[in-house]
Design an enzyme around this catalytic site. Structure first.
Site, PDB file in Angstrom:
ATOM      1  N   HIS A  54      89.352   1.160  31.799  1.00 41.88           N
ATOM      2  CA  HIS A  54      89.388   0.636  30.483  1.00 41.88           C
ATOM      3  C   HIS A  54      90.600   1.494  29.651  1.00 41.88           C
ATOM      4  O   HIS A  54      90.432   2.550  28.994  1.00 41.88           O
ATOM      5  CB  HIS A  54      88.103   1.194  29.749  1.00 41.88           C
ATOM      6  N   HIS A 202      79.090  -6.932  30.866  1.00 46.33           N
ATOM      7  CA  HIS A 202      79.239  -5.519  30.821  1.00 46.33           C
ATOM      8  C   HIS A 202      78.132  -4.625  31.518  1.00 46.33           C
ATOM      9  O   HIS A 202      78.678  -3.699  32.465  1.00 46.33           O
ATOM     10  CB  HIS A 202      79.211  -4.845  29.389  1.00 46.33           C
ATOM     11  N   ARG A 205      71.916  -3.967  30.444  1.00 42.22           N
ATOM     12  CA  ARG A 205      71.629  -3.676  29.030  1.00 42.22           C
ATOM     13  C   ARG A 205      72.240  -4.685  28.020  1.00 42.22           C
ATOM     14  O   ARG A 205      71.690  -4.451  27.120  1.00 42.22           O
ATOM     15  CB  ARG A 205      71.484  -2.246  28.870  1.00 42.22           C
ATOM     16  N   HIS A 227      79.236  -3.023  35.412  1.00 42.58           N
ATOM     17  CA  HIS A 227      78.540  -1.832  35.440  1.00 42.58           C
ATOM     18  C   HIS A 227      77.191  -1.598  35.569  1.00 42.58           C
ATOM     19  O   HIS A 227      76.228  -2.776  35.127  1.00 42.58           O
ATOM     20  CB  HIS A 227      78.507  -1.054  34.193  1.00 42.58           C
ATOM     21  N   GLU A 230      74.569   3.190  36.466  1.00 42.63           N
ATOM     22  CA  GLU A 230      75.434   4.407  36.343  1.00 42.63           C
ATOM     23  C   GLU A 230      74.726   5.822  36.094  1.00 42.63           C
ATOM     24  O   GLU A 230      75.057   6.735  36.247  1.00 42.63           O
ATOM     25  CB  GLU A 230      76.492   4.175  35.273  1.00 42.63           C
ATOM     26  N   HIS A 264      80.017   1.574  39.785  1.00 44.49           N
ATOM     27  CA  HIS A 264      79.414   2.954  39.682  1.00 44.49           C
ATOM     28  C   HIS A 264      78.262   2.791  40.819  1.00 44.49           C
ATOM     29  O   HIS A 264      78.209   3.486  41.648  1.00 44.49           O
ATOM     30  CB  HIS A 264      78.890   3.553  38.293  1.00 44.49           C
ATOM     31  N   ASP A 315      88.698   4.301  35.532  1.00 46.61           N
ATOM     32  CA  ASP A 315      87.734   3.832  34.361  1.00 46.61           C
ATOM     33  C   ASP A 315      88.095   4.479  33.145  1.00 46.61           C
ATOM     34  O   ASP A 315      88.987   3.783  32.623  1.00 46.61           O
ATOM     35  CB  ASP A 315      86.478   4.736  35.039  1.00 46.61           C
TER      36      ASP A 315
END
Length: 445
Positions: A54, A202, A205, A227, A230, A264, A315
């Site tokens: 990122h 992403h 969630r 992701h 994590e 992750h 990351d």
């Protein structure tokens, strides 16, 4: 151009006195250096892929290390990250990405997977060109010479349920149709040799089952990053909502193939470890950030024993280092298991086995050519320097680089362009000046 290496890591193993000829960005020949040929490089290895970045988060590295009155966690850090993200304009985002990419190259990375979710204006409205912020990532990669796998991020919700997104997430949000249009616009920007465009839901969630199914149907034959698992809270929330753990849910509802990269995957059951390893998907591990955020420790030995593949990423870019990520990965396993030399499937050099596994996994995850020093391969090369000239063999040189402090990255070439010389990127000074101006302005707000 010809690079004459004292030693080089070739597909068949280590070799001494190697002449590597580069033409039009590709390796044209690999041969023994002639008698009396003077080496102009030390230990030469293929360039590494940084599979998870990122870039904008480089702008607040080290600025979140103050605890408030409440217990600090990933979730409190996330609120600080949102506040920083809401203040960046396109020029600022590009300047920060350029700084991060300079540092990646100086560390020995030659490609980045940019997991990019900062899409819209600070008020949440799309720019006139929906892909304006992605265009700045392409521009930063071009300005620095770093190869790019661009991974626009789909983000539609604030949590399982689905929960509505928060105000802090307003710059990230897209519907499926708008997101597919964004990806298509990014395709048109991928004009350099080696540019790749994938996409990234992403997290579970932030994207529902319907979202995931629509994306995989519309965006076929691409690399897919996500992701997953994590944080313990993420696992608990997924269980409460769906009755399944995140990785189990993903495998039960989606076709997870070797084109997927699961970022992750920190908190896995034994069955999830096996399912993930057998799928051929890559585990995207970012041990420095995972330590910084208090995520936890990946089940590395069990995953490798089951045949799993991994790559490394930087990351949040709190520290950008190739050797540092590999060291942190191995040391996390040692701390967890109270053993040494854990991530070594076979007897031998831990540094070499970590390096070669991450090379292969990173290239797979980012859709990059096989990272080898061989005829026809892109000339993505890293030269390591031993200031004490100890004459250690190739594998031991990697051990000293990853676990010691003597070896440094001296030179880096990407598709034959000599971008890092004597440890410094050729455009570092100008890029660092712009970076400083941007971050000072943001912090003053």
């Amino acid at each position: 151009m010809q690079i004459i290496a004292q030693q080089a890591l070739l597909p068949e193993g280590w070799a001494e006195g190697v002449a590597i000829t580069v033409q039009d960005g590709l390796i044209a020949s690999v041969a023994p250096a002639g008698p009396g040929a003077a080496a102009n490089a030390g230990t030469v290895v293929p360039g590494m892929a940084n599979l998870h970045s990122h870039a904008f988060q480089r702008g607040f590295a080290g600025l979140t290390e103050q605890r408030g009155a409440a217990r600090d966690s990933f979730w409190t850090w996330r609120e600080m990250m949102y506040r920083f993200a809401l203040q960046l304009d396109p020029d600022g985002a590009q300047a920060i990405a350029e700084m991060a990419y300079v540092e990646m190259l100086e560390a020995g990375f030659t490609r980045v997977g940019e997991f990019h979710y900062l899409h819209h204006a600070p008020d949440g409205r799309p720019f006139d060109d929906r892909a304006e912020m992605s265009a700045r990532i392409f521009a930063a990669a071009d300005a620095t010479g770093l190869s790019l796998t661009h991974l626009p991020v789909f983000y539609a919700r604030g949590g399982f349920g689905p929960q509505p997104a928060t105000e802090g997430q307003r710059r990230f949000l897209n519907g499926v149709d708008g997101f597919v249009d964004l990806v298509r616009r990014c395709d048109a920007m991928a004009t350099r040799p080696g540019d790749v465009v994938g996409y990234a839901p992403h997290s579970l969630r932030a994207a529902s089952k319907g979202d995931l199914m629509a994306l995989t149907a519309a965006l076929t034959d691409r690399k897919v990053h996500i992701h997953i698992a994590e944080q313990v809270k993420e696992v608990e929330d997924c269980l409460a909502f769906s009755g399944s753990r995140p990785v189990d849910w993903l495998f039960d509802h989606m076709e997870v193939t070797p084109d997927w990269c699961l970022i992750h995957a920190t908190h896995l059951s034994e069955d999830e470890v096996t399912r993930m390893a057998k799928s051929g998907a890559v585990a995207g591990l970012c041990p420095v950030t995972e330590a910084n955020l208090g995520d936890g420790i990946f089940a590395g030995r069990d995953f490798l024993s089951a045949g799993g593949r991994f790559g490394i990423g930087t990351d949040s870019n709190v520290q950008i280092g190739l050797a540092g990520e590999l060291q942190a990965l191995e040391y996390s396993q040692r701390l967890s298991l109270r053993e040494r030399n854990v991530l070594t499937p076979v007897p031998g050099s831990t540094g070499e086995q970590l390096f070669t596994a991450a090379l292969a996994g990173g290239a797979q995850a980012l859709g990059a050519p096989e990272p080898v020093i061989a005829v026809g391969a892109p000339a993505d090369l890293v030269a390591l320097e031993d200031p004490f000239d100890l004459g250690t063999g190739g594998a031991q040189t990697l051990d000293r680089w990853i676990f010691g402090r003597d070896i440094r990255v001296r030179d880096v070439w990407v598709r034959g362009a000599h971008l890092v010389q004597d440890g410094r990127h050729r455009a570092r000074d100008a890029i660092a000046q712009r970076y400083g101006q941007v971050v000072r302005a943001v912090l003053a707000q």
